[in-house]
Write a protein that holds these residues in place. Structure first.
Motif, PDB file in Angstrom:
ATOM      1  N   PRO A   8     -22.306  65.968 -48.755  1.00 61.51           N
ATOM      2  CA  PRO A   8     -22.946  64.936 -49.582  1.00 61.51           C
ATOM      3  C   PRO A   8     -23.951  65.460 -50.599  1.00 61.51           C
ATOM      4  N   ARG A   9     -24.355  66.724 -50.513  1.00 57.43           N
ATOM      5  CA  ARG A   9     -25.294  67.269 -51.514  1.00 57.43           C
ATOM      6  C   ARG A   9     -24.725  67.190 -52.918  1.00 57.43           C
ATOM      7  N   TYR A  10     -23.389  67.166 -53.028  1.00 54.89           N
ATOM      8  CA  TYR A  10     -22.744  67.137 -54.341  1.00 54.89           C
ATOM      9  C   TYR A  10     -22.617  65.723 -54.913  1.00 54.89           C
ATOM     10  N   PHE A  11     -22.986  64.726 -54.143  1.00 54.00           N
ATOM     11  CA  PHE A  11     -22.803  63.332 -54.539  1.00 54.00           C
ATOM     12  C   PHE A  11     -23.909  62.851 -55.468  1.00 54.00           C
ATOM     13  N   ASP A  12     -23.562  61.875 -56.273  1.00 50.04           N
ATOM     14  CA  ASP A  12     -24.587  61.113 -56.972  1.00 50.04           C
ATOM     15  C   ASP A  12     -25.042  60.009 -56.007  1.00 50.04           C
ATOM     16  N   ALA A  13     -26.042  59.245 -56.409  1.00 49.93           N
ATOM     17  CA  ALA A  13     -26.581  58.201 -55.523  1.00 49.93           C
ATOM     18  C   ALA A  13     -25.506  57.182 -55.153  1.00 49.93           C
ATOM     19  N   GLN A  14     -24.628  56.861 -56.078  1.00 51.18           N
ATOM     20  CA  GLN A  14     -23.570  55.893 -55.804  1.00 51.18           C
ATOM     21  C   GLN A  14     -22.622  56.409 -54.725  1.00 51.18           C
ATOM     22  N   ALA A  15     -22.275  57.690 -54.771  1.00 47.57           N
ATOM     23  CA  ALA A  15     -21.376  58.248 -53.759  1.00 47.57           C
ATOM     24  C   ALA A  15     -22.056  58.325 -52.394  1.00 47.57           C
ATOM     25  N   VAL A  16     -23.351  58.612 -52.368  1.00 49.26           N
ATOM     26  CA  VAL A  16     -24.069  58.624 -51.086  1.00 49.26           C
ATOM     27  C   VAL A  16     -24.011  57.221 -50.470  1.00 49.26           C
ATOM     28  N   THR A  17     -24.334  56.227 -51.268  1.00 52.57           N
ATOM     29  CA  THR A  17     -24.342  54.847 -50.780  1.00 52.57           C
ATOM     30  C   THR A  17     -22.952  54.396 -50.342  1.00 52.57           C
ATOM     31  N   SER A  18     -21.941  54.707 -51.125  1.00 53.84           N
ATOM     32  CA  SER A  18     -20.593  54.267 -50.757  1.00 53.84           C
ATOM     33  C   SER A  18     -20.085  55.036 -49.535  1.00 53.84           C
ATOM     34  N   ARG A 104     -15.309  65.161 -58.968  1.00 52.25           N
ATOM     35  CA  ARG A 104     -15.773  65.624 -60.284  1.00 52.25           C
ATOM     36  C   ARG A 104     -15.409  64.633 -61.380  1.00 52.25           C
ATOM     37  N   ARG A 105     -14.222  64.055 -61.317  1.00 49.96           N
ATOM     38  CA  ARG A 105     -13.834  63.043 -62.322  1.00 49.96           C
ATOM     39  C   ARG A 105     -14.765  61.828 -62.249  1.00 49.96           C
ATOM     40  N   HIS A 106     -15.066  61.386 -61.033  1.00 47.67           N
ATOM     41  CA  HIS A 106     -15.989  60.251 -60.873  1.00 47.67           C
ATOM     42  C   HIS A 106     -17.368  60.603 -61.429  1.00 47.67           C
ATOM     43  N   LEU A 107     -17.854  61.798 -61.103  1.00 48.67           N
ATOM     44  CA  LEU A 107     -19.188  62.195 -61.567  1.00 48.67           C
ATOM     45  C   LEU A 107     -19.251  62.317 -63.083  1.00 48.67           C
ATOM     46  N   LEU A 108     -18.208  62.845 -63.692  1.00 51.48           N
ATOM     47  CA  LEU A 108     -18.195  62.959 -65.155  1.00 51.48           C
ATOM     48  C   LEU A 108     -18.299  61.601 -65.826  1.00 51.48           C
ATOM     49  N   GLU A 109     -17.702  60.582 -65.204  1.00 52.90           N
ATOM     50  CA  GLU A 109     -17.728  59.238 -65.784  1.00 52.90           C
ATOM     51  C   GLU A 109     -19.062  58.534 -65.582  1.00 52.90           C
ATOM     52  N   SER A 111     -22.033  59.853 -63.728  1.00 49.14           N
ATOM     53  CA  SER A 111     -23.262  60.649 -63.550  1.00 49.14           C
ATOM     54  C   SER A 111     -23.082  62.032 -64.166  1.00 49.14           C
ATOM     55  N   PRO A 112     -23.000  62.104 -65.488  1.00 50.61           N
ATOM     56  CA  PRO A 112     -22.751  63.395 -66.138  1.00 50.61           C
ATOM     57  C   PRO A 112     -23.785  64.470 -65.788  1.00 50.61           C
ATOM     58  N   ASP A 113     -25.031  64.059 -65.534  1.00 48.32           N
ATOM     59  CA  ASP A 113     -26.068  65.030 -65.168  1.00 48.32           C
ATOM     60  C   ASP A 113     -25.749  65.686 -63.824  1.00 48.32           C
ATOM     61  N   VAL A 114     -25.247  64.903 -62.878  1.00 48.36           N
ATOM     62  CA  VAL A 114     -24.874  65.462 -61.573  1.00 48.36           C
ATOM     63  C   VAL A 114     -23.636  66.342 -61.739  1.00 48.36           C
ATOM     64  N   ALA A 115     -22.686  65.901 -62.528  1.00 52.24           N
ATOM     65  CA  ALA A 115     -21.484  66.708 -62.788  1.00 52.24           C
ATOM     66  C   ALA A 115     -21.876  68.055 -63.401  1.00 52.24           C
ATOM     67  N   ALA A 116     -22.815  68.047 -64.323  1.00 52.12           N
ATOM     68  CA  ALA A 116     -23.252  69.287 -64.969  1.00 52.12           C
ATOM     69  C   ALA A 116     -23.936  70.222 -63.969  1.00 52.12           C
TER      70      ALA A 116
END
Length: 143
Positions: A8-18, A104-109, A111-116
């Motif tokens: 989960p360290r790679y997740f954005d807040a939305q992925a953690v919650t989901s 990665r596709r989800h993050l790019l759409e 949460s680009p900062d997390v993807a980067a």
């Protein structure tokens, strides 16, 4: 239902919650032996564990640990088992790579900062309940 094999360290807040929400759904399904959702492909590896409820509780614990490290407050009292595993669950490197591409596709759409932040990661670490072995994408993923 998506129960990521990725740490989960790679997740954005939305992925953690989901992940928390989906894990709670999985827990409820595993606690109800007659549930029609028990055959959901994402649950297969938890059902193969010696103690499926312990496995999903350990999964939820890992998500809650990451949330806590970020200052997010998830209600751990909703985890109904201790979450202790005798042996880790198995994930193949092919499955981990497949999920990494999806995440990665989800993050790019969204949460680009997390993807980067994770752009140079070739293969992420697995969620703490998993150990990586060689192999392709899981059959249940492709079903």
């Amino acid at each position: 239902m998506r129960l990521w094999s990725i740490h989960p360290r790679y997740f954005d807040a939305q992925a953690v919650t989901s992940s928390w929400r989906e894990g709670l759904i999985a827990q409820r399904v595993l606690a109800e032996p007659g549930s029609s959702l028990r055959s959901h492909p994402q649950l297969q590896r938890f059902l193969e564990a010696e103690e499926p409820l312990e496995a999903v509780a350990a999964y939820l614990g890992g998500v809650a640990d990451e949330a806590g490290a970020r200052g997010m407050d998830l209600d751990r009292s909703r985890i109904i088992a201790a979450g202790s595993l005798r042996e880790p669950l198995v994930v193949t490197d092919g499955q981990l790579d497949y999920e990494w591409g999806n995440l990665r596709r989800h993050l790019l759409e969204r949460s680009p900062d997390v993807a980067a932040r994770w752009a140079r990661v070739w293969r992420p670490q697995p969620h703490p309940v998993f150990v990586v072995v060689g192999g392709g994408v899981a059959a249940w993923e492709l079903a």
